[in-house]
Design a protein around this motif. Structure first.
Motif, PDB file in Angstrom:
ATOM      1  N   LYS A  92       0.810  -1.210   0.000  1.00  0.00           N
ATOM      2  CA  LYS A  92       0.000   0.000   0.000  1.00  0.00           C
ATOM      3  C   LYS A  92       0.849   1.269   0.000  1.00  0.00           C
ATOM      4  O   LYS A  92       0.317   2.364  -0.206  1.00  0.00           O
ATOM      5  N   THR A  93       2.148   1.122   0.249  1.00  0.00           N
ATOM      6  CA  THR A  93       3.036   2.279   0.211  1.00  0.00           C
ATOM      7  C   THR A  93       3.152   2.765  -1.228  1.00  0.00           C
ATOM      8  O   THR A  93       3.544   1.998  -2.107  1.00  0.00           O
ATOM      9  N   PRO A  94       2.786   4.023  -1.507  1.00  0.00           N
ATOM     10  CA  PRO A  94       2.853   4.513  -2.891  1.00  0.00           C
ATOM     11  C   PRO A  94       4.280   4.498  -3.420  1.00  0.00           C
ATOM     12  O   PRO A  94       5.201   4.950  -2.749  1.00  0.00           O
ATOM     13  N   LYS A  95       4.444   3.960  -4.620  1.00  0.00           N
ATOM     14  CA  LYS A  95       5.770   3.827  -5.214  1.00  0.00           C
ATOM     15  C   LYS A  95       5.776   4.481  -6.582  1.00  0.00           C
ATOM     16  O   LYS A  95       5.108   4.029  -7.505  1.00  0.00           O
ATOM     17  N   LEU A  96       6.543   5.550  -6.686  1.00  0.00           N
ATOM     18  CA  LEU A  96       6.617   6.311  -7.920  1.00  0.00           C
ATOM     19  C   LEU A  96       8.073   6.689  -8.173  1.00  0.00           C
ATOM     20  O   LEU A  96       8.627   7.550  -7.509  1.00  0.00           O
ATOM     21  N   GLY A  97       8.701   5.990  -9.105  1.00  0.00           N
ATOM     22  CA  GLY A  97      10.091   6.264  -9.432  1.00  0.00           C
ATOM     23  C   GLY A  97      11.055   5.461  -8.578  1.00  0.00           C
ATOM     24  O   GLY A  97      10.657   4.722  -7.679  1.00  0.00           O
ATOM     25  N   PRO A  98      12.363   5.591  -8.849  1.00  0.00           N
ATOM     26  CA  PRO A  98      13.386   4.832  -8.122  1.00  0.00           C
ATOM     27  C   PRO A  98      13.405   5.165  -6.634  1.00  0.00           C
ATOM     28  O   PRO A  98      13.193   6.306  -6.238  1.00  0.00           O
ATOM     29  N   CYS A  99      13.683   4.158  -5.834  1.00  0.00           N
ATOM     30  CA  CYS A  99      13.815   4.355  -4.384  1.00  0.00           C
ATOM     31  C   CYS A  99      15.169   4.986  -4.077  1.00  0.00           C
ATOM     32  O   CYS A  99      16.199   4.616  -4.666  1.00  0.00           O
ATOM     33  N   VAL A 100      15.181   5.894  -3.141  1.00  0.00           N
ATOM     34  CA  VAL A 100      16.426   6.573  -2.776  1.00  0.00           C
ATOM     35  C   VAL A 100      17.444   5.611  -2.170  1.00  0.00           C
ATOM     36  O   VAL A 100      18.656   5.869  -2.204  1.00  0.00           O
ATOM     37  N   LYS A 101      16.965   4.460  -1.654  1.00  0.00           N
ATOM     38  CA  LYS A 101      17.872   3.466  -1.079  1.00  0.00           C
ATOM     39  C   LYS A 101      18.853   2.929  -2.111  1.00  0.00           C
ATOM     40  O   LYS A 101      19.934   2.451  -1.766  1.00  0.00           O
ATOM     41  N   LEU A 102      18.484   2.989  -3.395  1.00  0.00           N
ATOM     42  CA  LEU A 102      19.388   2.535  -4.447  1.00  0.00           C
ATOM     43  C   LEU A 102      20.622   3.416  -4.558  1.00  0.00           C
ATOM     44  O   LEU A 102      21.626   3.020  -5.154  1.00  0.00           O
ATOM     45  N   PHE A 103      20.554   4.611  -3.965  1.00  0.00           N
ATOM     46  CA  PHE A 103      21.649   5.568  -4.084  1.00  0.00           C
ATOM     47  C   PHE A 103      22.351   5.858  -2.757  1.00  0.00           C
ATOM     48  O   PHE A 103      23.515   6.245  -2.764  1.00  0.00           O
ATOM     49  N   ASP A 104      21.654   5.665  -1.647  1.00  0.00           N
ATOM     50  CA  ASP A 104      22.318   5.920  -0.361  1.00  0.00           C
ATOM     51  C   ASP A 104      22.211   4.737   0.600  1.00  0.00           C
ATOM     52  O   ASP A 104      22.558   4.849   1.773  1.00  0.00           O
ATOM     53  N   GLY A 105      21.747   3.575   0.082  1.00  0.00           N
ATOM     54  CA  GLY A 105      21.563   2.428   0.970  1.00  0.00           C
ATOM     55  C   GLY A 105      22.131   1.138   0.435  1.00  0.00           C
ATOM     56  O   GLY A 105      21.782   0.058   0.917  1.00  0.00           O
ATOM     57  N   PHE A 106      23.025   1.213  -0.551  1.00  0.00           N
ATOM     58  CA  PHE A 106      23.626  -0.015  -1.064  1.00  0.00           C
ATOM     59  C   PHE A 106      24.545  -0.624  -0.009  1.00  0.00           C
ATOM     60  O   PHE A 106      25.012   0.056   0.908  1.00  0.00           O
ATOM     61  N   GLN A 107      24.837  -1.910  -0.158  1.00  0.00           N
ATOM     62  CA  GLN A 107      25.568  -2.633   0.891  1.00  0.00           C
ATOM     63  C   GLN A 107      26.414  -3.762   0.308  1.00  0.00           C
ATOM     64  O   GLN A 107      25.988  -4.447  -0.628  1.00  0.00           O
ATOM     65  N   VAL A 108      27.600  -3.937   0.866  1.00  0.00           N
ATOM     66  CA  VAL A 108      28.383  -5.144   0.574  1.00  0.00           C
ATOM     67  C   VAL A 108      28.012  -6.155   1.644  1.00  0.00           C
ATOM     68  O   VAL A 108      28.252  -5.953   2.832  1.00  0.00           O
ATOM     69  N   MET A 109      27.394  -7.254   1.204  1.00  0.00           N
ATOM     70  CA  MET A 109      26.904  -8.263   2.129  1.00  0.00           C
ATOM     71  C   MET A 109      28.027  -9.179   2.594  1.00  0.00           C
ATOM     72  O   MET A 109      29.142  -9.154   2.054  1.00  0.00           O
ATOM     73  N   ALA A 110      27.766  -9.993   3.594  1.00  0.00           N
ATOM     74  CA  ALA A 110      28.793 -10.862   4.177  1.00  0.00           C
ATOM     75  C   ALA A 110      29.369 -11.832   3.157  1.00  0.00           C
ATOM     76  O   ALA A 110      30.501 -12.295   3.297  1.00  0.00           O
ATOM     77  N   THR A 111      28.611 -12.137   2.108  1.00  0.00           N
ATOM     78  CA  THR A 111      29.067 -13.039   1.047  1.00  0.00           C
ATOM     79  C   THR A 111      29.945 -12.340   0.020  1.00  0.00           C
ATOM     80  O   THR A 111      30.551 -13.000  -0.832  1.00  0.00           O
ATOM     81  N   GLY A 112      29.979 -11.009   0.058  1.00  0.00           N
ATOM     82  CA  GLY A 112      30.709 -10.247  -0.948  1.00  0.00           C
ATOM     83  C   GLY A 112      29.818  -9.679  -2.028  1.00  0.00           C
ATOM     84  O   GLY A 112      30.259  -8.868  -2.851  1.00  0.00           O
ATOM     85  N   VAL A 113      28.560 -10.110  -2.054  1.00  0.00           N
ATOM     86  CA  VAL A 113      27.594  -9.553  -3.005  1.00  0.00           C
ATOM     87  C   VAL A 113      27.372  -8.076  -2.694  1.00  0.00           C
ATOM     88  O   VAL A 113      27.212  -7.698  -1.530  1.00  0.00           O
ATOM     89  N   VAL A 114      27.390  -7.246  -3.719  1.00  0.00           N
ATOM     90  CA  VAL A 114      27.044  -5.838  -3.559  1.00  0.00           C
ATOM     91  C   VAL A 114      25.574  -5.719  -3.934  1.00  0.00           C
ATOM     92  O   VAL A 114      25.189  -5.982  -5.068  1.00  0.00           O
ATOM     93  N   ASN A 115      24.759  -5.338  -2.961  1.00  0.00           N
ATOM     94  CA  ASN A 115      23.320  -5.288  -3.163  1.00  0.00           C
ATOM     95  C   ASN A 115      22.830  -3.846  -3.193  1.00  0.00           C
ATOM     96  O   ASN A 115      23.366  -2.979  -2.497  1.00  0.00           O
ATOM     97  N   GLY A 116      21.801  -3.610  -3.983  1.00  0.00           N
ATOM     98  CA  GLY A 116      21.295  -2.253  -4.132  1.00  0.00           C
ATOM     99  C   GLY A 116      20.571  -1.719  -2.923  1.00  0.00           C
ATOM    100  O   GLY A 116      20.281  -0.530  -2.852  1.00  0.00           O
ATOM    101  N   CYS A 117      20.283  -2.580  -1.931  1.00  0.00           N
ATOM    102  CA  CYS A 117      19.546  -2.146  -0.747  1.00  0.00           C
ATOM    103  C   CYS A 117      20.061  -2.866   0.492  1.00  0.00           C
ATOM    104  O   CYS A 117      20.199  -4.089   0.493  1.00  0.00           O
ATOM    105  N   SER A 118      20.344  -2.106   1.534  1.00  0.00           N
ATOM    106  CA  SER A 118      20.800  -2.689   2.810  1.00  0.00           C
ATOM    107  C   SER A 118      19.651  -2.841   3.782  1.00  0.00           C
ATOM    108  O   SER A 118      19.839  -3.241   4.927  1.00  0.00           O
TER     109      SER A 118
END
Length: 356
Positions: A249-275
């Motif tokens: 129900k959360t309105p979603k319009l356009g890219p999420c800001v987490k893609l730009f300030d919330g990316f993360q290198v996970m414990a496996t080494g995967v770089v993910n677009g959202c932490s």
């Protein structure tokens, strides 16, 4: 009170939808210029199995990051201009990593590292290790997550035991006793059911009152929990006076800001677009062992650009479709206006990293 809080969230959703549509039409984007700390997941394992959390349902490995990979990640993040690090796992606890104090020592000794911080449930450590934390030079903040308001609710929410609850109490007492030696800030995240009593009726709530009297910030938020991108439903918390929000129900319009300030290198080494809530890394944009961060966080990375393009077109992957942590790049938070926080566009974001 429960109905009022849910009504407030409903009205906020309507406002966000209208505001985001207006700003999108004008081409206004609100990505923070200061991207904050770089996210590194030192461990994806946890000792609790909270019923509101996606930990038990995730399919990604429960591992700790090797020290060598951690050092490589830190060095590459520093090259991109980051100097602070956030070490909280997406699901898990930082202290499940048996070598985490070695990682702290690495950050403390690095001349280019300014600070680091993390969340923890404080049930893995012992008092001696808590004392060891006070000797760290660049640890700037610890947030202790506390679930339940007494032993019964702690055990029920966290699917844990009386022994672990008593360890939590002992560690809280040890941490508070060391307050004169804290070189870092401490805050408590206190989350339980809608049934939290107004006055303390248990050792835990009495302890929290002592922390508050000592000037420690306590963020209390009871009864309403997010759905972890659709992983958690009301059935998962059956018997608890808890409401799981429907993130779709959360309105979603356009890219999420987490893609730009919330990316993360996970414990496996995967770089993910959202932490934040993508526990199975469905937004992965690379791997730290396969390409440098400057190439992964790039406008020329097709994996990264594909996710952004999808969201611009209104196509959200399941973890995002059901997420209520989403914030559109077209939404200007009230605090941004109030404090005149500098922002940037997507184009400026990628130019910044390309220049590096």
């Amino acid at each position: 009170m429960k109905r009022l809080r849910l009504l407030e969230k409903s009205l906020k959703r309507i406002y966000l939808k209208l505001e985001s549509a207006f700003n999108r039409r004008l081409g206004h984007e609100y990505i923070p210029l200061d991207l904050g700390a770089f996210n590194i997941e030192t461990s994806s394992a946890c000792n609790l199995k909270c019923r509101f959390c996606a930990y038990e349902k995730k399919e990604t490995p429960r591992v700790s990051m090797a020290n060598e990979m951690f050092a490589k990640t830190v060095e590459q993040a520093l090259e991109l201009g980051f100097n602070e690090f956030h070490l909280t796992p997406t699901t898990g606890d930082v202290f499940m990593d048996k070598h985490v104090f070695e990682k702290f020592a690495y950050l403390d000794a690095h001349p280019k590292v300014k600070a680091y911080h993390f969340f923890t449930n404080l049930t893995v450590l012992n008092p001696a290790q808590i004392e060891q934390l006070t000797r760290l030079k660049k640890l700037s903040r610890i947030t202790v997550s506390i679930y339940g308001h007494d032993e019964v609710t702690f055990i029920d929410i966290a699917k844990s035991s009386s022994k672990v609850f008593q360890r939590l109490l002992a560690n809280l007492r040890a941490l508070l006793a060391l307050k004169p030696q804290w070189p870092f800030a401490v805050s408590l995240g206190f989350r339980s059911t809608f049934d939290v009593p107004a006055e303390p009726v248990d050792d835990l709530m009495h302890l929290l009152r002592e922390f508050r009297a000592a000037g420690v910030s306590i963020h209390a938020s009871h009864g309403i929990y997010n759905n972890w991108g659709g992983y958690i439903t009301q059935d998962d918390v059956a018997g608890l006076n808890i409401k799981i929000l429907d993130g779709s129900k959360t309105p979603k319009l356009g890219p999420c800001v987490k893609l730009f300030d919330g990316f993360q290198v996970m414990a496996t080494g995967v770089v993910n677009g959202c932490s934040c809530r993508d526990v199975d890394a469905t937004l992965q944009i690379g791997h730290i062992d396969q390409a440098p961060l400057k190439n992964i966080l790039s406008g020329h990375n097709p994996l990264y650009q594909q996710i952004i393009t999808e969201q611009e077109a209104g196509k959200f992957r399941p973890a995002c479709e059901g997420c209520d942590y989403y914030r559109s790049i077209y939404h200007q938070p009230k605090v941004f206006r109030k404090k005149n926080i500098p922002v940037q566009t997507r184009l400026q974001f990628f130019r910044r990293f390309n220049d590096k």
